[in-house]
Design a protein around this motif. Structure first.
Motif, PDB file in Angstrom:
ATOM      1  N   GLU A 188       0.815  -1.221   0.000  1.00 37.55           N
ATOM      2  CA  GLU A 188       0.000   0.000   0.000  1.00 37.55           C
ATOM      3  C   GLU A 188       0.843   1.262   0.000  1.00 37.55           C
ATOM      4  O   GLU A 188       0.351   2.320  -0.358  1.00 37.55           O
ATOM      5  CB  GLU A 188      -0.931   0.002   1.218  1.00 37.55           C
ATOM      6  CG  GLU A 188      -2.000  -1.053   1.143  1.00 37.55           C
ATOM      7  CD  GLU A 188      -2.943  -1.025   2.328  1.00 37.55           C
ATOM      8  OE1 GLU A 188      -3.008   0.001   3.047  1.00 37.55           O
ATOM      9  OE2 GLU A 188      -3.627  -2.040   2.542  1.00 37.55           O
ATOM     10  N   ASN A 189       2.099   1.159   0.398  1.00 38.22           N
ATOM     11  CA  ASN A 189       2.944   2.354   0.536  1.00 38.22           C
ATOM     12  C   ASN A 189       3.707   2.683  -0.752  1.00 38.22           C
ATOM     13  O   ASN A 189       4.840   3.137  -0.720  1.00 38.22           O
ATOM     14  CB  ASN A 189       3.915   2.182   1.705  1.00 38.22           C
ATOM     15  CG  ASN A 189       4.842   0.993   1.506  1.00 38.22           C
ATOM     16  OD1 ASN A 189       4.656   0.198   0.589  1.00 38.22           O
ATOM     17  ND2 ASN A 189       5.840   0.879   2.362  1.00 38.22           N
ATOM     18  N   VAL A 190       3.050   2.470  -1.893  1.00 41.14           N
ATOM     19  CA  VAL A 190       3.620   2.786  -3.204  1.00 41.14           C
ATOM     20  C   VAL A 190       2.759   3.903  -3.797  1.00 41.14           C
ATOM     21  O   VAL A 190       1.534   3.883  -3.629  1.00 41.14           O
ATOM     22  CB  VAL A 190       3.593   1.522  -4.107  1.00 41.14           C
ATOM     23  CG1 VAL A 190       3.980   1.858  -5.528  1.00 41.14           C
ATOM     24  CG2 VAL A 190       4.490   0.443  -3.541  1.00 41.14           C
ATOM     25  N   PRO A 191       3.352   4.861  -4.505  1.00 43.45           N
ATOM     26  CA  PRO A 191       2.526   5.923  -5.098  1.00 43.45           C
ATOM     27  C   PRO A 191       1.789   5.443  -6.355  1.00 43.45           C
ATOM     28  O   PRO A 191       2.169   5.745  -7.477  1.00 43.45           O
ATOM     29  CB  PRO A 191       3.555   7.016  -5.427  1.00 43.45           C
ATOM     30  CG  PRO A 191       4.846   6.299  -5.601  1.00 43.45           C
ATOM     31  CD  PRO A 191       4.787   5.102  -4.684  1.00 43.45           C
ATOM     32  N   TRP A 192       0.713   4.666  -6.157  1.00 39.56           N
ATOM     33  CA  TRP A 192      -0.074   4.163  -7.274  1.00 39.56           C
ATOM     34  C   TRP A 192      -0.801   5.315  -7.960  1.00 39.56           C
ATOM     35  O   TRP A 192      -1.230   6.267  -7.313  1.00 39.56           O
ATOM     36  CB  TRP A 192      -1.101   3.127  -6.789  1.00 39.56           C
ATOM     37  CG  TRP A 192      -0.502   1.945  -6.090  1.00 39.56           C
ATOM     38  CD1 TRP A 192      -0.526   1.678  -4.752  1.00 39.56           C
ATOM     39  CD2 TRP A 192       0.207   0.868  -6.689  1.00 39.56           C
ATOM     40  NE1 TRP A 192       0.123   0.501  -4.478  1.00 39.56           N
ATOM     41  CE2 TRP A 192       0.596  -0.029  -5.655  1.00 39.56           C
ATOM     42  CE3 TRP A 192       0.573   0.551  -8.000  1.00 39.56           C
ATOM     43  CZ2 TRP A 192       1.303  -1.200  -5.882  1.00 39.56           C
ATOM     44  CZ3 TRP A 192       1.290  -0.627  -8.235  1.00 39.56           C
ATOM     45  CH2 TRP A 192       1.645  -1.477  -7.186  1.00 39.56           C
ATOM     46  N   THR A 193      -1.010   5.207  -9.262  1.00 37.07           N
ATOM     47  CA  THR A 193      -1.758   6.211 -10.012  1.00 37.07           C
ATOM     48  C   THR A 193      -3.228   6.181  -9.615  1.00 37.07           C
ATOM     49  O   THR A 193      -3.860   7.213  -9.412  1.00 37.07           O
ATOM     50  CB  THR A 193      -1.614   5.964 -11.533  1.00 37.07           C
ATOM     51  OG1 THR A 193      -0.227   5.971 -11.856  1.00 37.07           O
ATOM     52  CG2 THR A 193      -2.330   7.026 -12.329  1.00 37.07           C
ATOM     53  N   ASP A 195      -5.565   5.972  -6.982  1.00 35.52           N
ATOM     54  CA  ASP A 195      -5.562   6.080  -5.516  1.00 35.52           C
ATOM     55  C   ASP A 195      -6.753   6.859  -4.967  1.00 35.52           C
ATOM     56  O   ASP A 195      -6.799   7.189  -3.792  1.00 35.52           O
ATOM     57  CB  ASP A 195      -4.251   6.703  -5.019  1.00 35.52           C
ATOM     58  CG  ASP A 195      -4.053   8.135  -5.508  1.00 35.52           C
ATOM     59  OD1 ASP A 195      -4.916   8.660  -6.246  1.00 35.52           O
ATOM     60  OD2 ASP A 195      -3.023   8.731  -5.152  1.00 35.52           O
ATOM     61  N   PRO A 209      -5.482   4.109  -0.192  1.00 33.63           N
ATOM     62  CA  PRO A 209      -4.216   3.441  -0.466  1.00 33.63           C
ATOM     63  C   PRO A 209      -4.317   1.914  -0.581  1.00 33.63           C
ATOM     64  O   PRO A 209      -3.395   1.277  -1.101  1.00 33.63           O
ATOM     65  CB  PRO A 209      -3.332   3.834   0.720  1.00 33.63           C
ATOM     66  CG  PRO A 209      -4.305   4.128   1.819  1.00 33.63           C
ATOM     67  CD  PRO A 209      -5.526   4.693   1.136  1.00 33.63           C
TER      68      PRO A 209
END
Length: 161
Positions: A90-95, A97, A101
């Motif tokens: 969850e701690n990834v900067p997904w597009t 969002d 998260p």
């Protein structure tokens, strides 16, 4: 290489598919984790008077999935949850969002584990192994209402007339 002497196979059997029986199973999840559906699926097979055929389960969501896993040691489910979290953190900067998260990781986990299962029904029983159970996996953190379509295709015991 496996020798031919270590492999055996029963004779083929054949039935005519005379029934298609469907039902919608609604499951209220408690949030992220596994929900054992096996007993409800067994009830459906009995109510369908299923004899021999195939049972399909299909979840109508993109952030929850279905799997067959071990039912004897609960630590297996804990480790599977950990593995899925490592594969789609969850701690990834997904597009994607906008829904929080946990949403994009939930979609990835569903893609990895799948929305459907097929289980043979033989002599009126699910052909699961001794330590196998059918689970809904909730990939979102908060509770959700999930729908699973159950459909048996095969022969069944006809209702007496």
């Amino acid at each position: 290489m496996t020798s031919a002497k270590s492999i055996t196979r029963s004779a083929p059997s054949s039935v005519q598919a005379t029934a298609i029986v469907s039902s919608l199973l609604t499951v209220q999840t408690q949030g992220r984790g596994f929900t054992d559906l096996t007993s409800e699926v067994v009830k459906f097979v009995a109510e369908a008077r299923a004899r021999d055929g195939a049972l399909t389960l299909f979840i109508r969501h993109t952030s929850a999935s279905l799997t067959i896993q071990e039912n004897a040691d609960p630590s297996v489910l804990v480790d599977l949850t950990t593995a899925l979290a490592r594969l789609a953190p969850e701690n990834v900067p997904w597009t994607h969002d906008t829904e929080g998260p946990d949403d994009m990781p939930a979609h990835i986990k569903t893609m990895l584990t799948g929305p459907s299962l097929q289980v043979p029904v033989v002599n009126g029983k699910l052909a699961l192994g001794t330590w196998q159970a059918i689970y809904l996996i909730e990939h979102r953190a908060r509770p959700h209402r999930r729908e699973v379509v159950l459909q048996f295709i095969g022969s069944n015991e006809q209702t007496p007339k």
